[in-house]
Design a protein around this motif. Sequence first.
Motif, mmCIF file in Angstrom:
data_model
loop_
_atom_site.group_PDB
_atom_site.id
_atom_site.type_symbol
_atom_site.label_atom_id
_atom_site.label_comp_id
_atom_site.label_asym_id
_atom_site.label_seq_id
_atom_site.Cartn_x
_atom_site.Cartn_y
_atom_site.Cartn_z
ATOM 1 N N TRP A 219 -3.299 -8.051 22.293
ATOM 2 C CA TRP A 219 -3.951 -7.325 21.377
ATOM 3 C C TRP A 219 -3.029 -7.194 20.219
ATOM 4 C CZ3 TRP A 219 -8.934 -6.668 20.532
ATOM 5 C CH2 TRP A 219 -9.962 -6.553 21.486
ATOM 6 N N TYR B 131 -8.702 1.147 11.444
ATOM 7 C CA TYR B 131 -8.952 0.222 12.766
ATOM 8 C C TYR B 131 -7.758 -0.630 12.912
ATOM 9 C CZ TYR B 131 -13.693 2.037 11.921
ATOM 10 O OH TYR B 131 -14.803 2.730 11.513
ATOM 11 N N GLY C 257 -6.408 -0.308 16.510
ATOM 12 C CA GLY C 257 -6.371 -1.729 17.422
ATOM 13 C C GLY C 257 -4.934 -1.994 17.901
ATOM 14 N N PHE D 280 -3.649 0.313 20.557
ATOM 15 C CA PHE D 280 -4.151 0.170 21.984
ATOM 16 C C PHE D 280 -3.550 -0.996 22.631
ATOM 17 C CE2 PHE D 280 -6.993 -2.540 24.384
ATOM 18 C CZ PHE D 280 -7.519 -1.452 25.263
ATOM 19 N N SER E 110 -6.957 4.158 22.764
ATOM 20 C CA SER E 110 -7.291 4.285 21.171
ATOM 21 C C SER E 110 -8.601 5.246 20.859
ATOM 22 C CB SER E 110 -7.606 2.695 20.769
ATOM 23 O OG SER E 110 -8.798 2.463 21.544
ATOM 24 N N VAL F 296 -10.940 4.468 19.080
ATOM 25 C CA VAL F 296 -12.323 3.645 19.188
ATOM 26 C C VAL F 296 -12.083 2.432 19.924
ATOM 27 C CG1 VAL F 296 -13.094 4.703 16.966
ATOM 28 C CG2 VAL F 296 -11.893 2.285 16.856
ATOM 29 N N SER F 297 -13.332 1.763 20.431
ATOM 30 C CA SER F 297 -13.315 0.360 20.899
ATOM 31 C C SER F 297 -12.257 -0.720 20.210
ATOM 32 C CB SER F 297 -14.469 -0.136 21.240
ATOM 33 O OG SER F 297 -14.263 -1.346 21.790
ATOM 34 N N PRO F 298 -11.172 -1.142 20.924
ATOM 35 C CA PRO F 298 -10.486 -2.360 20.272
ATOM 36 C C PRO F 298 -11.491 -3.421 19.775
ATOM 37 C CG PRO F 298 -10.024 -2.463 22.300
ATOM 38 C CD PRO F 298 -10.752 -1.144 22.121
ATOM 39 N N TRP F 299 -12.472 -3.630 20.510
ATOM 40 C CA TRP F 299 -13.243 -4.707 20.042
ATOM 41 C C TRP F 299 -14.252 -4.360 18.627
ATOM 42 C CZ3 TRP F 299 -13.047 -9.372 22.017
ATOM 43 C CH2 TRP F 299 -12.338 -9.404 23.328
ATOM 44 N N MET F 300 -14.574 -3.022 18.504
ATOM 45 C CA MET F 300 -15.231 -2.791 17.250
ATOM 46 C C MET F 300 -14.010 -2.946 16.242
ATOM 47 S SD MET F 300 -16.400 1.201 16.079
ATOM 48 C CE MET F 300 -17.910 1.015 17.275
ATOM 49 N N SER F 301 -12.885 -2.414 16.494
ATOM 50 C CA SER F 301 -11.853 -2.614 15.278
ATOM 51 C C SER F 301 -11.527 -4.129 15.141
ATOM 52 C CB SER F 301 -10.501 -2.182 15.894
ATOM 53 O OG SER F 301 -10.566 -0.618 16.287
#
Length: 264
Positions: free
Chosen positions: A149, A217, A221, A224, A230, A232-237
Amino acid sequence: MIPQTSFTSNHNATSGFFALFYKEVKRFWRVSFQTVAAPVLTAILYLMIFGHVLEDHVKVYGAINYTSFLIPGLVMMSLLQNSFANTSSSIIQSKITGNLIFVLLAPLSHFEFFAAYVLAAMVRGLVVGLGVLLATCWFTDIHFEYPLWIVTFGLLSSAVLGALGLIGGIWAEKFDQLAAFQNFFIMPATMLSGVFYSIHTLPAVWQTISHFNPFFYMIDGFRFGFFGASDVSPWMSLIIIGAFLVIVGLIALRMLASGYKLRH
């Protein structure tokens, strides 16, 4: 059988791409004391000041101390600012001195032109980011929970800022305009993206505003990857940064293809 002329043309284009990429890397490396060492020193000063003052006053992600939390933010901030600076300063200098015409006359497509500049910006951003990480990790314990990541967000973010630097350099006609682009857009977006704080410590309205900042983001991210935690979700970022890269990349390519403010 491929005609000899086609082979020669492709070979020249490939050689031109690598020549331009090499020129851009060598351009910043020849003054590495200014382009690499100075940003690393600035990040260390940020860490020493903010880490010392806020260590016992700011709590983030449970057991993670503030100095550890701060380091990934400083790494990413340095990476972003230097990726932007590499392409933007190169283009505006070439426009003002008039030597950009020699690059435009080379047998390069606008995509190769874009790729050479952005890749060189990524190299500078990643070198500075790595330098900041190596220089600051001695101040406290730092974790690397998800290295993939870290690498992914580092690469994508440096590409985004390299493309933004290309846009800024093409748009600006003098250094004052480029400075305005950096001071009124890049710098505020970077500083207000969670480098020095978690957005959960902000009032609700500012948390909402922060979610409209794409730089948030990038840093969230990236962080993370160090802590496995984090805002927010790293996938969203990842999705938002990927979409942002596509947008700024297409804008930069369109400006190059049309010759916007490049051919007079």
